[in-house]
Design an enzyme around this catalytic site. Structure first.
Site, PDB file in Angstrom:
ATOM      1  N   LYS A 118      58.676  -6.680  19.135  1.00 35.84           N
ATOM      2  CA  LYS A 118      59.429  -5.923  20.139  1.00 35.84           C
ATOM      3  C   LYS A 118      60.480  -6.823  20.786  1.00 35.84           C
ATOM      4  CE  LYS A 118      58.726  -3.035  24.247  1.00 35.84           C
ATOM      5  NZ  LYS A 118      57.744  -2.544  25.233  1.00 35.84           N
ATOM      6  N   GLU A 153      51.128   1.682  19.703  1.00 35.71           N
ATOM      7  CA  GLU A 153      51.324   0.342  20.262  1.00 35.71           C
ATOM      8  C   GLU A 153      50.004  -0.194  20.803  1.00 35.71           C
ATOM      9  OE1 GLU A 153      54.034  -1.573  23.885  1.00 35.71           O
ATOM     10  OE2 GLU A 153      53.442   0.536  23.892  1.00 35.71           O
ATOM     11  N   CYS A 182      57.531   1.209  21.824  1.00 32.26           N
ATOM     12  CA  CYS A 182      57.531   1.689  23.209  1.00 32.26           C
ATOM     13  C   CYS A 182      58.933   2.069  23.665  1.00 32.26           C
ATOM     14  CB  CYS A 182      56.897   0.638  24.111  1.00 32.26           C
ATOM     15  SG  CYS A 182      56.562   1.227  25.788  1.00 32.26           S
TER      16      CYS A 182
END
Length: 524
Positions: free
Chosen positions: A348, A287, A394
């Site tokens: 995300k 990330e 994440c």
């Protein structure tokens, strides 16, 4: 109660000291069994929850310490503030458990309510399901492999229900001075031992008998650049960091080609249609891999350079910030084709509260520019030459039952993350436990690239295939096995633990009401 909650946190990763749950939940259960005041029960539960979450989330302060000169005043708030917000998720179950009479039924009701409240944390802010008790069973090694297998049927929340129920019942039975009869105490302890044995037997049978189905996955190349977060925040050394990832990618793809016995593509044929001469190769960068995030979005040349250094790979999955058409930043995964073109983008969806977005009721400006924009949710990427993949960025991976597109099941999962924010603490280990549990729940192999560690690859049983520890700069290649057949949890998701909890709670309450009616009839 505050100390008991803090003590219970020792059962969480990476300590996994499970016996402490008997003491902590036993004393909490005894308190609930001996009180008739819902206020006292709520206070007991609230203090227990505050101690549990404040201790279990201590590592959140590391993120603030990275910019301590600017946000020094905010240091106490992450762990204590989250604990204050989450404490009611224990206070409410403790108070509502008094709807059932003292004894086994009250303790059963509390376990069901604890789990339901735990599941509700999916909806707090954008969701904050850290430290579910089910993750305590993800002990490294074969012991953990066996203990977490029931997650394939009931999910992590089902594991939580089992742990709370067993710990509370057996813990109360072990205490002296309880109101339990000797026979009842013996039944509880004997039943608890039998339940643990059945749990282990079922887990072992599944672990050693379940087999993958279909074609194997790609060879995953995991690059762990080990970039300190201070360098990224201050945008230091972007060129050197970029070169570091290029070197790691080259070395990793060479490892993958050696595993596949496939020669790299000659430069003169780099733009030609690739031949399917072996297993596909994909490399993963973590990330927000390096400070020069604008470079990947705006420079086709930079993307082409990445794929040239990864010559032989069929795709690259790169973590990067990008700006959308409305001028909003997004935390994204860019899927690069062999020629460097962006084949697909995943944004995300689950943003970190106070880190990536700012809840609207906070009056102080904590997150720069109010934060990022969220993506639409779980997707399956269909990239040329690769088996369908489910991307996760994440902490999206901590959300049990919400990591795949149920209508388009992927064949493997790719998780990219940057745990450098939280230092060499319990945080990255707790995060890793969630990765492992998602593999078991979905029956899918998962490849994880973490900036500073811990990078890892698990098969669909949650068995570790390879990993890189904290603070290591390295790369490795692992052939992913085929996925397992869709698990029961993959088919029905959170409906399973939700139904079990509701049935358990209603059973306790219904039995209470029917008993009252019989007593009233006898008096008449």
């Amino acid at each position: 109660m505050l100390g008991l909650g803090a003590l219970a946190a020792l059962a969480l990763p990476p300590v996994h000291f499970l016996p402490v749950l008997l003491l902590s939940f036993g004393l909490l259960g005894q308190t609930l069994n001996t009180t008739t005041s819902w206020k006292r029960a709520a206070w007991a539960g609230g203090l227990f929850g505050f101690g549990f979450y404040a201790t279990g989330l201590y590592w959140l302060i590391h993120a603030v310490l990275i910019r301590a000169e600017e946000f020094w005043w905010f240091v106490p708030f992450p762990s204590l503030g989250c604990a204050l917000i989450l404490a009611p998720t224990v206070a409410a179950p403790a108070a509502l458990s008094l709807l059932a009479p003292p004894g086994l039924r009250r303790l059963g009701a509390f376990a069901a309510l604890w789990t339901l409240a735990d599941m509700s944390r999916t909806f707090l802010f954008s969701g904050f399901t850290w430290n579910a008790l089910g993750s305590c069973l993800a002990i490294p090694g074969v012991v953990g492999d066996i203990l977490i297998q029931p997650a394939a049927w009931v999910g992590e929340d089902g594991l939580t229900l089992g742990l709370v129920l067993l710990s509370t019942l057996a813990g109360v039975a072990c205490l002296r001075g309880t109101a339990l009869r000797p026979r009842t105490r013996a039944i509880i302890l004997g039943g608890s031992v039998c339940a643990v044995l059945v749990w282990c037997i079922l887990g072992a049978v599944r672990f050693y008998t379940v087999t993958p189905a279909g074609e194997p996955g790609p060879i995953a190349v995991i690059a762990q650049g080990n970039v300190p977060e201070t360098e990224k925040v201050d945008r230091l050394n972007p060129r050197e960091i970029f070169r570091r990832y290029l070197r790691l990618t080259r070395d990793g793809v060479q490892q993958a080609l050696a595993l596949d016995h496939r020669p790299p593509t000659p430069p003169s044929l780099a733009d030609a249609e690739p031949e399917n001469t072996g297993r596909p190769i994909v490399f993963l960068w973590p990330e927000t891999s390096f400070p020069g995030y604008d470079l990947l979005q705006d420079s086709p040349q930079a993307r082409a350079v990445i794929m040239q250094w990864g010559n032989g790979a069929d795709a690259g999955l790169i973590g990067a910030l990008r700006m959308d058409e409305q001028g909003r930043y997004r935390n994204s995964m860019l899927a690069l084709a062999p020629d460097g073109a962006i084949e697909d983008i995943y944004d995300k969806a689950r943003l970190v509260p106070f880190g990536e977005y700012q809840p609207p009721f906070i009056p102080l400006q904590i997150v720069p520019q109010g934060g990022m924009a969220a993506g639409p949710g779980p997707r399956t990427l269909h990239l040329r030459g690769l088996p369908p993949v489910g991307p996760l960025i994440c902490y999206e991976v901590i959300f049990s039952g919400d990591v795949t597109d149920r209508h388009d099941r992927p064949r493997w999962l790719a998780n990219i993350t940057n745990d450098a924010w939280f230092g060499n603490s319990a945080g990255p280990r707790q995060h890793l436990a969630s990765v492992r549990l998602r593999a078991v729940e979905e029956g899918l192999p998962i490849a994880r690239a973490a900036n500073t560690g811990i990078s890892a690859v698990y098969d669909g049983r949650g068995h570790l295939l390879h990993s890189l520890g904290w603070d290591q700069t390295a790369v490795f290649a692992v052939p992913l096995p085929a996925p397992l057949p869709a698990t029961l949890f993959a088919l029905y998701g959170q409906n399973i633990p939700l139904s079990v909890c509701v049935i358990l709670f209603v059973t306790c309450i219904s039995y209470t009401r029917s008993q009252k009616k019989r007593s009233a009839a006898q008096r008449l």
